[in-house]
Structure formats: C-alpha cells, structure tokens
Design a protein around this motif. Structure first.
Motif, PDB file in Angstrom:
ATOM      1  N   VAL A 143     -34.021 -17.572  -3.622  1.00 53.46           N
ATOM      2  CA  VAL A 143     -32.956 -18.037  -2.718  1.00 53.46           C
ATOM      3  C   VAL A 143     -31.969 -16.898  -2.411  1.00 53.46           C
ATOM      4  O   VAL A 143     -31.698 -16.635  -1.236  1.00 53.46           O
ATOM      5  N   PRO A 144     -31.447 -16.169  -3.416  1.00 54.54           N
ATOM      6  CA  PRO A 144     -30.545 -15.063  -3.058  1.00 54.54           C
ATOM      7  C   PRO A 144     -31.215 -13.986  -2.214  1.00 54.54           C
ATOM      8  O   PRO A 144     -30.575 -13.389  -1.345  1.00 54.54           O
ATOM      9  N   ARG A 145     -32.503 -13.749  -2.422  1.00 53.83           N
ATOM     10  CA  ARG A 145     -33.182 -12.732  -1.600  1.00 53.83           C
ATOM     11  C   ARG A 145     -33.289 -13.189  -0.154  1.00 53.83           C
ATOM     12  O   ARG A 145     -33.301 -12.382   0.761  1.00 53.83           O
ATOM     13  N   ILE A 146     -33.380 -14.488   0.043  1.00 50.94           N
ATOM     14  CA  ILE A 146     -33.565 -15.004   1.407  1.00 50.94           C
ATOM     15  C   ILE A 146     -32.229 -15.220   2.120  1.00 50.94           C
ATOM     16  O   ILE A 146     -32.068 -14.849   3.272  1.00 50.94           O
ATOM     17  N   ILE A 147     -31.234 -15.781   1.408  1.00 45.26           N
ATOM     18  CA  ILE A 147     -29.968 -16.089   2.125  1.00 45.26           C
ATOM     19  C   ILE A 147     -28.782 -15.273   1.626  1.00 45.26           C
ATOM     20  O   ILE A 147     -27.673 -15.435   2.114  1.00 45.26           O
ATOM     21  N   GLY A 148     -29.007 -14.401   0.642  1.00 47.95           N
ATOM     22  CA  GLY A 148     -27.905 -13.597   0.100  1.00 47.95           C
ATOM     23  C   GLY A 148     -27.303 -14.256  -1.139  1.00 47.95           C
ATOM     24  O   GLY A 148     -27.324 -15.485  -1.286  1.00 47.95           O
ATOM     25  N   GLU A 149     -26.746 -13.401  -2.000  1.00 47.07           N
ATOM     26  CA  GLU A 149     -26.282 -13.857  -3.315  1.00 47.07           C
ATOM     27  C   GLU A 149     -25.150 -14.889  -3.221  1.00 47.07           C
ATOM     28  O   GLU A 149     -25.177 -15.918  -3.907  1.00 47.07           O
ATOM     29  N   ALA A 150     -24.166 -14.630  -2.377  1.00 45.13           N
ATOM     30  CA  ALA A 150     -22.986 -15.504  -2.353  1.00 45.13           C
ATOM     31  C   ALA A 150     -23.352 -16.913  -1.880  1.00 45.13           C
ATOM     32  O   ALA A 150     -22.909 -17.914  -2.457  1.00 45.13           O
ATOM     33  N   ARG A 151     -24.174 -16.986  -0.841  1.00 40.02           N
ATOM     34  CA  ARG A 151     -24.590 -18.305  -0.330  1.00 40.02           C
ATOM     35  C   ARG A 151     -25.463 -19.023  -1.351  1.00 40.02           C
ATOM     36  O   ARG A 151     -25.348 -20.234  -1.542  1.00 40.02           O
ATOM     37  N   ALA A 152     -26.349 -18.262  -1.990  1.00 39.09           N
ATOM     38  CA  ALA A 152     -27.237 -18.862  -3.001  1.00 39.09           C
ATOM     39  C   ALA A 152     -26.398 -19.416  -4.149  1.00 39.09           C
ATOM     40  O   ALA A 152     -26.653 -20.525  -4.641  1.00 39.09           O
ATOM     41  N   LYS A 153     -25.391 -18.655  -4.564  1.00 35.92           N
ATOM     42  CA  LYS A 153     -24.555 -19.117  -5.673  1.00 35.92           C
ATOM     43  C   LYS A 153     -23.824 -20.407  -5.297  1.00 35.92           C
ATOM     44  O   LYS A 153     -23.713 -21.321  -6.098  1.00 35.92           O
ATOM     45  N   GLU A 154     -23.316 -20.455  -4.063  1.00 33.31           N
ATOM     46  CA  GLU A 154     -22.595 -21.666  -3.649  1.00 33.31           C
ATOM     47  C   GLU A 154     -23.527 -22.880  -3.700  1.00 33.31           C
ATOM     48  O   GLU A 154     -23.170 -23.933  -4.242  1.00 33.31           O
ATOM     49  N   LEU A 155     -24.734 -22.707  -3.176  1.00 34.43           N
ATOM     50  CA  LEU A 155     -25.696 -23.823  -3.155  1.00 34.43           C
ATOM     51  C   LEU A 155     -26.087 -24.248  -4.578  1.00 34.43           C
ATOM     52  O   LEU A 155     -26.095 -25.439  -4.902  1.00 34.43           O
ATOM     53  N   ILE A 156     -26.432 -23.263  -5.393  1.00 32.50           N
ATOM     54  CA  ILE A 156     -26.953 -23.560  -6.737  1.00 32.50           C
ATOM     55  C   ILE A 156     -25.833 -24.024  -7.668  1.00 32.50           C
ATOM     56  O   ILE A 156     -26.030 -24.927  -8.484  1.00 32.50           O
ATOM     57  N   PHE A 157     -24.630 -23.458  -7.536  1.00 30.08           N
ATOM     58  CA  PHE A 157     -23.513 -23.856  -8.421  1.00 30.08           C
ATOM     59  C   PHE A 157     -22.988 -25.254  -8.067  1.00 30.08           C
ATOM     60  O   PHE A 157     -22.585 -26.003  -8.939  1.00 30.08           O
ATOM     61  N   THR A 158     -22.954 -25.574  -6.762  1.00 26.81           N
ATOM     62  CA  THR A 158     -22.412 -26.896  -6.384  1.00 26.81           C
ATOM     63  C   THR A 158     -23.467 -27.993  -6.520  1.00 26.81           C
ATOM     64  O   THR A 158     -23.126 -29.156  -6.738  1.00 26.81           O
ATOM     65  N   GLY A 159     -24.739 -27.630  -6.334  1.00 30.78           N
ATOM     66  CA  GLY A 159     -25.792 -28.651  -6.308  1.00 30.78           C
ATOM     67  C   GLY A 159     -25.717 -29.498  -5.039  1.00 30.78           C
ATOM     68  O   GLY A 159     -26.363 -30.542  -4.952  1.00 30.78           O
ATOM     69  N   ASP A 160     -24.934 -29.044  -4.053  1.00 24.87           N
ATOM     70  CA  ASP A 160     -24.775 -29.829  -2.816  1.00 24.87           C
ATOM     71  C   ASP A 160     -26.100 -29.993  -2.069  1.00 24.87           C
ATOM     72  O   ASP A 160     -26.910 -29.058  -2.012  1.00 24.87           O
ATOM     73  N   VAL A 161     -26.272 -31.174  -1.529  1.00 24.45           N
ATOM     74  CA  VAL A 161     -27.436 -31.431  -0.668  1.00 24.45           C
ATOM     75  C   VAL A 161     -26.945 -31.228   0.765  1.00 24.45           C
ATOM     76  O   VAL A 161     -25.978 -31.862   1.191  1.00 24.45           O
ATOM     77  N   ILE A 162     -27.580 -30.317   1.491  1.00 25.67           N
ATOM     78  CA  ILE A 162     -27.058 -29.949   2.810  1.00 25.67           C
ATOM     79  C   ILE A 162     -27.987 -30.410   3.937  1.00 25.67           C
ATOM     80  O   ILE A 162     -29.161 -30.674   3.727  1.00 25.67           O
ATOM     81  N   THR A 163     -27.402 -30.456   5.132  1.00 23.29           N
ATOM     82  CA  THR A 163     -28.167 -30.883   6.309  1.00 23.29           C
ATOM     83  C   THR A 163     -29.029 -29.728   6.819  1.00 23.29           C
ATOM     84  O   THR A 163     -28.787 -28.555   6.496  1.00 23.29           O
TER      85      THR A 163
END
Ligand code: CO8
Length: 255
Positions: A143-163
């Motif tokens: 995930v960080p390789r595809i969308i970048g570290e900061a975005r990956a961290k936000e997704l993985i740390f929050t566990g948010d389900v996104i549209t």
C-alpha cells in the motif's frame, strides 16, 4: 464444492471467489484453492492477462471466525502471503475488478494486481486495527509503495472504510466505473493488454517492479537499458516494427 473458480475467455483468465454468504471472506481453504488455480495460470502460456473478480463483493477480508482463536503459530500458518506473492509475481498483467466490499485481506489481494478498477459503490479499506491486528498479507508493504507512506498510514492507522471516489483520488484504484460495468471494463482492458507483445509487457512489468524496489536510480536505469536491449532478441520486436512499417496490425507470437 469449489469456492474459487478459474474461467478462461480466450486468452484471459478470471479467478473468482464464490462464498456469497460470507461476502467472499477468505479462509485458509479458499487461499489453498486459489493457489492451485494461480499455479495453473502460471503454467498456461496462452494466458495473456488475469482478472481477479468476484460477484457483488470482492472479499470482506480474512475470515474472522477462523482467526479468532488462533495462537501465534496458527496465525502464521493462516497467512495468505505466499499465494499473494505468487499473483504479484506473475509475468502477465493482473487486473482487480472490485465490486462491493474489499476489506483487509480482500483489499490486500486487490493490491497484488497491477491495475485496479472499482465500481462506484465499492467500499475499501484496511480495518485490521479495529480488530486488534494489522494487515498481514502485504498491506503494510504494497500500500505505501502504491499510494505513498503518509496516505497508507492514514488508511491503515484509522481502519477507515473509504468510497471508490476517495480511493481513486488517492491512487488506491486506477479508475471508477458504474457498478454493473466493473467486470466489462476489466475485460475490455484485459483484451487490449492481450494484444500487446507479451514478452515486452512482461519485461516492462519486471522492470517497473525492480525500479520501485531499487533505491539507486541510475542502477535502475541501467537495468532498464539491459532489459530494453534484450527485447531485440525477440521475434516479436521484429514483427511489431515490421507491422508498423507495413501498415498492418502485428501478430505477436510470444517469441
Ligand atoms: N469474516 C467472516 N465472516 C464475515 C466477514 C469476515 N471478514 N465479513 C462478513 N462476514 C459474514 C458475516 O459474519 C455475516 O455472516 P452471518 O450471516 O453468518 O452472520 C455475513 O458475512 C454477512 O455480513 P454482515 O451481516 O456483517 O453484512 P453487512 O452488510 O451488515 O456488513 C461488512 C458488511 C461491513 C463488510 C461487515 O460484514 C464487516 O465489517 N465484515 C468484516 C470486515 C473486516 O473487518 N475485514 C477484515 C478482516 S481482518 C483481515 O482481513 C486480516 C487480513 C490479515 C492478513 C490475511 C492473512 C490472514
């Protein structure tokens, strides 16, 4: 009864999970079945592209009912990474066609693909931390390789389900289409890729991958140069260029 299916439409292979009652949640036995089918795809030299697509829901993650009582050793044995790595390592292009939920280990499966197409109603994310675990099938790496570290961290740390719309904006999926068009769009793209020179496409896939993994840019450019030159040993290079000059469509032979 098989819970994973392999279909072939011409030179395109489609792997689907068929466990609708659990939103295609992935168990050890499902991954074992998938592994056998991926091996079949690997051995079939006629296949030019693989689509990962399951009806209604891509996969609502790893099976929580099967994981809850795992100890550390059992959790290691449950892991899906060897099969996921096999998919990511395929020399042919892989497209994930995402309908409905793609969560946790389901989204990690989608991350093994080269290209992701999502339906507008798709819901994606990595809810592992809400369950007391973290992604364990390549998510923290791909995930960080595809969308970048900061975005990956936000997704993985929050566990948010996104549209799907948000996933597209952050580069998690390549594009979004109407829900009932997801498979057709993936097939249209697969057919286009199937017409390209297969050895050149495989070389491009491997060279992009090594370029992503190698920190020294000049070394990557040297690897690119070597891989590029090697394509001049193929019959398809001669055919592709000859066809251009003769103003006709190339007939690539995978040679
Ligand atoms: N595992 C097991 N069963 C599941 C799962 C799952 N991940 N997801 C859904 N189901 C089952 C439900 O239990 C339910 O079964 P039943 O009818 O027997 O109760 C059925 O599918 C339908 O689900 P819902 O009734 O919950 O349907 P809703 O539409 O209300 O909700 C949701 C849909 C939001 C997707 C909801 O089902 C949900 O939150 N599911 C869990 C999602 C999740 O957390 N996934 C991540 C799992 S952890 C993971 O994937 C870790 C990967 C780590 C590495 C992989 C290698 C091991």
């Amino acid at each position: 009864m098989a819970q994973v299916l392999l279909k072939k439409q011409g030179t395109i292979a489609i792997i689907s999970v068929d466990r609708p009652e659990a939103l295609n949640a992935l168990s050890r036995s499902i991954i074992d079945e998938m592994d056998d089918l991926v091996e079949e795809v690997m051995k079939d030299r006629d296949i030019r592209c693989l689509i990962l697509h399951s009806k209604k829901n891509f996969a609502a993650g790893a099976d929580i009912k099967k994981m809850i009582e795992c100890n550390e050793q059992e959790a290691r044995a449950f892991l899906f990474s060897p099969t996921y790595n096999k998919i990511a390592d395929l020399s042919i292009p892989v497209i994930a066609a995402i309908e409905g939920y793609a969560l946790g280990g389901g989204m990690e499966l989608a991350m093994t693909a080269d290209i992701r197409i999502a339906g507008e109603g798709a819901k994606m994310g990595f809810p592992e931390v809400t369950l007391g675990i973290m992604p364990g099938a390549g998510g923290t790496v791909r995930v960080p390789r595809i969308i970048g570290e900061a975005r990956a961290k936000e997704l993985i740390f929050t566990g948010d389900v996104i549209t799907a719309e948000r996933a597209e904006a952050m580069g998690l999926v390549n594009r979004v289409t109407a829900d009932d068009q997801v498979f057709d769009e993936a097939m249209k793209l697969a057919k286009k890729l199937a017409k390209r020179a297969p050895i050149a496409l495989a070389a491009a896939k491997a060279t992009i991958r090594s370029g992503q993994e190698e920190p020294d840019q000049n070394k990557s450019i040297d690897i690119e140069a070597a891989n590029w030159a090697k394509l001049f040993t193929t019959e398809d290079q001669k055919e592709g260029m000859r066809a251009f000059l003769e103003k006709r469509k190339p007939a690539f032979q995978n040679k």
